[in-house]
Design a protein around this motif. Structure first.
Motif, short mmCIF file in Angstrom:
data_model
loop_
_atom_site.label_atom_id
_atom_site.label_comp_id
_atom_site.label_asym_id
_atom_site.label_seq_id
_atom_site.Cartn_x
_atom_site.Cartn_y
_atom_site.Cartn_z
N CYS A 1 0.66 -1.11 0.38
CA CYS A 1 -0.52 0.11 -0.07
C CYS A 1 0.82 1.12 0.40
CB CYS A 1 -1.17 0.16 1.57
SG CYS A 1 -2.24 -1.69 1.33
N ASP A 2 2.36 1.30 0.93
CA ASP A 2 3.09 2.30 0.70
C ASP A 2 3.56 2.10 -1.19
OD1 ASP A 2 2.97 3.55 3.10
OD2 ASP A 2 4.14 1.87 4.38
N GLN A 3 3.83 1.74 -1.64
CA GLN A 3 4.34 1.20 -2.93
C GLN A 3 3.30 2.08 -3.57
OE1 GLN A 3 5.85 -2.31 -4.20
NE2 GLN A 3 6.60 -2.68 -2.04
N HIS A 4 1.95 1.99 -3.23
CA HIS A 4 0.88 2.67 -4.21
C HIS A 4 1.26 4.20 -3.89
CE1 HIS A 4 -1.59 -1.67 -4.65
NE2 HIS A 4 -0.40 -1.69 -5.25
N MET A 5 1.00 4.45 -2.82
CA MET A 5 0.78 5.54 -2.52
C MET A 5 2.06 6.54 -3.22
SD MET A 5 1.03 7.71 1.01
CE MET A 5 3.05 6.90 1.08
N GLU A 6 3.62 5.70 -3.04
CA GLU A 6 4.04 6.49 -3.93
C GLU A 6 4.54 6.59 -5.49
OE1 GLU A 6 7.64 7.88 -2.22
OE2 GLU A 6 6.18 7.67 0.06
N THR A 7 3.34 5.50 -6.01
CA THR A 7 2.88 5.64 -7.13
C THR A 7 1.80 6.50 -7.24
OG1 THR A 7 3.61 3.54 -7.69
CG2 THR A 7 1.73 4.64 -9.14
N PHE A 8 1.27 6.96 -6.55
CA PHE A 8 0.24 7.74 -6.55
C PHE A 8 0.47 9.69 -6.22
CE2 PHE A 8 -3.42 4.94 -5.51
CZ PHE A 8 -3.42 4.81 -7.05
N LEU A 9 1.68 9.32 -5.41
CA LEU A 9 2.93 10.28 -5.91
C LEU A 9 3.47 11.47 -7.02
CD1 LEU A 9 4.03 9.95 -1.92
CD2 LEU A 9 2.28 12.12 -2.41
N HIS A 10 4.03 10.41 -7.87
CA HIS A 10 4.28 10.79 -9.11
C HIS A 10 3.59 10.48 -9.73
CE1 HIS A 10 8.40 8.97 -7.32
NE2 HIS A 10 7.96 8.42 -7.23
N CYS A 11 2.26 10.64 -9.60
CA CYS A 11 1.60 11.04 -10.42
C CYS A 11 0.92 12.37 -10.54
CB CYS A 11 0.06 9.99 -10.49
SG CYS A 11 0.66 8.27 -11.19
N ILE A 12 1.09 12.88 -8.46
CA ILE A 12 0.05 13.92 -8.75
C ILE A 12 1.47 14.64 -9.09
CG2 ILE A 12 -0.45 15.58 -6.30
CD1 ILE A 12 -1.31 13.13 -5.13
N ASP A 13 3.06 14.37 -8.92
CA ASP A 13 4.31 15.22 -9.07
C ASP A 13 4.17 15.61 -11.03
OD1 ASP A 13 4.90 15.78 -7.00
OD2 ASP A 13 6.14 14.60 -6.57
N ALA A 14 3.83 14.82 -11.74
CA ALA A 14 3.50 14.67 -12.96
C ALA A 14 2.59 15.38 -13.52
CB ALA A 14 3.20 13.36 -13.64
N SER A 15 1.24 15.89 -12.98
CA SER A 15 0.59 16.62 -13.36
C SER A 15 0.84 17.74 -13.27
CB SER A 15 -0.51 15.72 -12.30
OG SER A 15 -1.41 16.92 -13.29
N GLY A 16 1.27 18.16 -12.08
CA GLY A 16 1.02 19.12 -11.12
C GLY A 16 3.10 20.21 -12.01
N GLY A 17 3.53 19.12 -12.76
CA GLY A 17 4.54 19.26 -13.53
C GLY A 17 3.83 20.10 -14.60
N SER A 18 2.95 19.52 -15.82
CA SER A 18 2.93 19.29 -17.10
C SER A 18 1.58 20.34 -17.34
CB SER A 18 2.36 18.30 -16.94
OG SER A 18 1.38 17.47 -16.49
N SER A 19 0.90 21.09 -16.09
CA SER A 19 -0.52 21.41 -16.68
C SER A 19 -0.63 22.55 -15.05
CB SER A 19 -1.21 20.57 -17.07
OG SER A 19 -1.83 19.71 -15.79
N ASN B 1 -3.45 23.27 -13.06
CA ASN B 1 -5.10 23.26 -12.60
C ASN B 1 -5.39 21.62 -12.59
OD1 ASN B 1 -5.52 25.40 -11.04
ND2 ASN B 1 -6.15 25.93 -12.43
N GLY B 2 -3.70 20.68 -12.79
CA GLY B 2 -4.30 19.49 -13.57
C GLY B 2 -4.82 18.43 -12.37
N PHE B 3 -5.26 17.52 -12.80
CA PHE B 3 -5.40 16.55 -11.69
C PHE B 3 -5.21 14.73 -11.84
CE2 PHE B 3 -9.76 18.47 -14.59
CZ PHE B 3 -10.19 18.16 -13.14
N SER B 4 -5.23 14.31 -10.99
CA SER B 4 -4.53 13.04 -11.35
C SER B 4 -5.40 12.52 -10.13
CB SER B 4 -3.05 12.71 -9.50
OG SER B 4 -2.63 11.45 -9.84
N ALA B 5 -5.96 11.14 -10.39
CA ALA B 5 -6.79 9.95 -9.99
C ALA B 5 -5.92 9.18 -9.03
CB ALA B 5 -7.32 9.07 -10.73
N ILE B 6 -7.01 8.90 -7.81
CA ILE B 6 -6.85 7.79 -7.41
C ILE B 6 -7.23 6.73 -6.97
CG2 ILE B 6 -4.91 9.22 -6.19
CD1 ILE B 6 -6.71 9.09 -3.38
N LYS B 7 -7.61 5.12 -6.52
CA LYS B 7 -7.89 4.73 -5.70
C LYS B 7 -7.71 3.70 -4.59
CE LYS B 7 -9.16 1.53 -9.95
NZ LYS B 7 -10.56 1.71 -9.82
N LEU B 8 -8.79 4.07 -3.28
CA LEU B 8 -8.10 3.70 -2.47
C LEU B 8 -8.32 2.58 -1.96
CD1 LEU B 8 -11.89 6.01 0.03
CD2 LEU B 8 -8.61 6.43 -1.16
#
Length: 381
Positions: free
Chosen positions: A49-67, A69-76
């Protein structure tokens, strides 16, 4: 969110009457069956679960760096043990069903959910007659709360009771109207289960904080109906904290569900009362075949609208309600997550009629290429 318990032991009165929909069933343990457009996560351990969280953090960073008011999706289900979501969902559904049972007893069956108001005195008498709580005990429920001051309690008041009740009591019971028996609603987590719940909430908190820092809007994906009540409740808790000034955390509503409109309207009303910004991704749904097969085999009501036309009608009804809220308060945002041409045209027409300008960026569109790959853009760009 209040604590909820593990599967009830067979020695517990009413254990056999648990909600069928919220039991774990081996035949449906692989949630990929019948699903072609949504990713499914399996619980291995907390480290995964911690690994998944790190993956989601990378996605958030990528979205923030490329656009902007971007979006990023997660699954609980990627952030904790799904069994917890199953158990907590059962608690929330039983508690809400109890409210509707009490409303029916007070002659309010058939009313819209938000129009139902329980008279406090009658409610206390009913609770005493059912053996749930004495009048003195139920009066104590409202002590120090801004509940029942008008002499009535609505569903939002009722939902808020569940947190305070679990702090005061090890076990709360609700009546099963079919069997006439009182059934346990809650029991305590084991120490490990309590830690699992806290770690899931901590991971959500880490992700929401990063999203706020990066100017990214965080969408919490909807999942199977037997997880969804808990997912929505936990997402609301994040919205309460992070959506004070703008919509950072977005909940997802599946309009192929019969209860979609009630879910949307109740949550919008909560955001009004508490003063935070309502954020939503509106979808039709991704698990129809699986949901219907599970309902038929296990023996509970099919939660899906009976026809495609009914789902379209539900989608536009929910969307129109949110657009009206944007017009009234400007404290709501919606992603129209549909590749349906009629829904896009409907949105454009209603935005023009309601005076919602694209520059406000309150309405975005998401063309779904499966639930893992999305192209999103603010309207007008």
């Amino acid at each position: 969110a209040g604590p909820c318990g593990p599967s009830l032991p067979s020695s517990t009165p009413g254990a056999e009457q648990r909600e069928k929909q919220y039991r774990a069933h081996a035949g449906f343990g692989d949630r990929r069956e019948g699903v072609t457009g949504a990713r499914t996560y399996f619980y291995a351990d907390e480290a995964k679960c911690d690994q998944h969280m790190e993956t989601f953090l990378h996605c958030i960073d990528a979205s923030g760096g490329s656009s902007e008011n971007g979006f990023s999706a997660i699954k609980l289900t990627a952030l904790g043990r799904p069994q917890f979501l199953l158990q907590f969902s059962e608690v929330l559904v039983k508690w809400r069903r109890f409210f509707h049972q009490m409303a029916a007893e007070q002659g309010q069956a058939g009313r819209a959910t938000l129009e139902m108001r329980l008279e406090v005195e009658k409610l206390q008498e009913a609770l005493a007659n059912l053996g749930v709580a004495t009048k003195a005990e139920s009066q104590h429920w409202f002590t120090g709360e801004n509940l029942g001051m008008s002499g009535t309690v609505d569903l939002l008041d009722w939902n808020s009771l569940i947190d305070s009740r679990t702090k005061l009591s090890k076990l709360l019971v609700v009546p099963n109207m079919q069997t006439g028996q009182l059934e346990p609603l809650l029991s305590r987590f084991t120490e490990e289960e309590d830690l699992q719940m806290k770690r899931m909430l901590q991971r959500m908190d880490v992700l929401a904080k990063r999203a706020a820092e990066k100017g990214v809007r965080l969408m919490v994906d909807a999942e199977q109906t037997y997880f969804q009540p808990a997912i929505s409740r936990l997402t609301l808790e994040m919205q309460r904290r992070f959506n004070r000034n703008q919509a950072i955390v977005f909940n997802t509503y599946q309009c192929y569900l019969k209860e979609a409109y009630d879910n949307v309207t109740v949550d919008v009303e909560l955001s009004r009362r508490e003063g935070w910004h309502f954020g939503t991704k509106l979808v039709r749904g991704a698990y129809m075949e699986q949901e219907r097969e599970r309902a038929a085999q296990i023996g509970y009501e099919d939660p899906i609208n009976p026809t495609y036309e009914k789902t379209n009608e539900m989608y536009h009804r929910c969307l129109d309600y949110i657009l009206e809220e944007i017009k009234l308060s400007r404290k709501a945002s919606v992603m129209v997550a549909s590749h349906n041409e009629d829904s896009v045209k409907f949105t454009l027409r209603r935005m023009t009629e309601l005076g919602i300008h694209p520059s406000e960026k309150k309405v975005c569109f998401g063309q779904l290429l499966g639930m893992c790959d999305q192209i999103t853009f603010p309207l007008g760009e």
